[in-house]
Design an enzyme around this catalytic site. Structure first.
Site, mmCIF file in Angstrom:
data_model
loop_
_atom_site.group_PDB
_atom_site.id
_atom_site.type_symbol
_atom_site.label_atom_id
_atom_site.label_comp_id
_atom_site.label_asym_id
_atom_site.label_seq_id
_atom_site.Cartn_x
_atom_site.Cartn_y
_atom_site.Cartn_z
ATOM 1 N N LYS A 170 -6.318 6.509 17.875
ATOM 2 C CA LYS A 170 -5.848 5.125 17.777
ATOM 3 C C LYS A 170 -4.421 5.017 18.309
ATOM 4 C CE LYS A 170 -6.661 5.379 13.443
ATOM 5 N NZ LYS A 170 -6.826 5.129 11.984
ATOM 6 N N THR B 213 -0.206 -5.101 8.005
ATOM 7 C CA THR B 213 -1.204 -4.195 8.582
ATOM 8 C C THR B 213 -1.555 -3.059 7.628
ATOM 9 O OG1 THR B 213 0.573 -2.956 9.664
ATOM 10 C CG2 THR B 213 -0.508 -4.690 10.962
ATOM 11 N N GLY C 157 -3.473 -0.727 5.428
ATOM 12 C CA GLY C 157 -4.885 -0.393 5.283
ATOM 13 C C GLY C 157 -5.713 -0.512 6.540
ATOM 14 N N THR C 158 -5.079 -0.685 7.695
ATOM 15 C CA THR C 158 -5.866 -0.860 8.926
ATOM 16 C C THR C 158 -6.704 0.382 9.246
ATOM 17 O OG1 THR C 158 -3.895 -0.225 10.179
ATOM 18 C CG2 THR C 158 -4.378 -2.567 10.019
ATOM 19 N N GLY C 159 -6.147 1.567 9.009
ATOM 20 C CA GLY C 159 -6.903 2.785 9.305
ATOM 21 C C GLY C 159 -8.125 2.928 8.421
ATOM 22 N N CYS C 160 -7.950 2.655 7.122
ATOM 23 C CA CYS C 160 -9.082 2.706 6.190
ATOM 24 C C CYS C 160 -10.143 1.682 6.590
ATOM 25 C CB CYS C 160 -8.605 2.413 4.773
ATOM 26 S SG CYS C 160 -7.344 3.526 4.142
#
Length: 269
Positions: free
Chosen positions: A176, A209, A211-214
């Site tokens: 990412k 932003t 928690g975007t990865g989760c």
């Protein structure tokens, strides 16, 4: 009898609701998937920072996994915050034991606030034990650096990291690029062991932003649970997260959460 796609998240709890187990379950619901959870740790957390972490015992983590998988089962699963090397080893053992084929590994290492969520020795365990079991792995650029030892600050360096992670056994790698200053775009690089695919979306000027990865890894897991091929699941997850950031929620005094219910109709809307 009605059947539905099932997805399991193995991760930590975020008391603020923006990341971790809470974000995963919201995302599963947004995709129309029945969500289940195995907690690895409980955090005292909000939009500003992480104020406490307590790991669950290995016995209780194992009991959760066995309880869910021997009864309900799952069509896909994801890992998030695993915290320690011992937990990583246990989860890898249970993934093999229960033959989870569609596994998404989100190598959660640091919270949005900068707080560490994965012990140093656990990084090697994750790389050596979980990556070979992963259908998809979703590191951001700092995580890719930690897992490979390479500098990852450009698209070309993202490609090199993806190749090395695939060599570790992950069948699909998504590096990412949201941390990179790439003009007005957020570019994620997908590698299937042969071909690179660049996924592009607008870069939104938002601090909300958390928690975007989760959320991204949970969306991929939900797509896999519904039977989508990996690339389509990743593409749909990218589009979902982009919309969730665009309509993010301005909650709290720090990094607010993304909008997990974007596109979901509600009688309260």
């Amino acid at each position: 009898m009605t059947t539905t796609a099932r997805a399991l998240t193995i991760a930590g709890s975020d008391s603020g609701g923006g990341a971790g187990i809470q974000a995963d379950l919201k995302t599963f619901s947004a995709f129309g998937v029945y969500g289940m959870s195995v907690l690895t740790a409980v955090t005292a957390q909000n939009t500003v920072g992480v104020f406490g972490v307590e790991e669950l015992s290995l016995g209780l983590i194992a009991a959760q996994l066995d309880a869910v998988l021997t009864d309900i089962g799952t069509d896909a699963a994801k890992t998030g915050m695993l915290s320690s090397a011992a937990i990583v080893r246990l989860v890898a053992q249970k993934v093999r034991e229960h033959e989870i084929a569609r596994l998404v590994v989100d190598p959660v290492m640091v919270a949005k606030s900068g707080d560490t969520l994965l012990a140093e020795d656990a990084r090697a365990a994750l790389r050596d034990l979980l990556l070979p079991l992963a259908l998809v792995v979703t590191p951001n650029t700092p995580e890719a650096e930690a897992l490979t030892g390479l500098r990852v600050r450009s698209l070309e360096e993202m490609r090199a990291a993806a190749v090395q992670l695939a060599a570790r056994g992950a069948r699909w790698v998504v590096v990412k690029g949201g941390h990179l200053p790439l003009a007005d775009e957020a570019i994620d690089l997908v590698y299937d062991g042969r071909t690179f695919t660049a996924l592009r979306s607008p870069r939104y000027a938002s601090k909300n932003t958390h928690g975007t990865g989760c959320t991204f890894s949970a969306a991929i897991t939900a797509g896999l649970a519904r039977g989508l091929p990996p690339l389509e699941a990743i593409q749909r997850a990218k589009a979902y997260v982009s919309r969730a950031i665009e309509t993010a929620l301005a909650l709290g005094q720090g990094h607010g959460p993304t909008n997990h219910l974007v596109g979901v109709r509600s009688e309260w809307a």
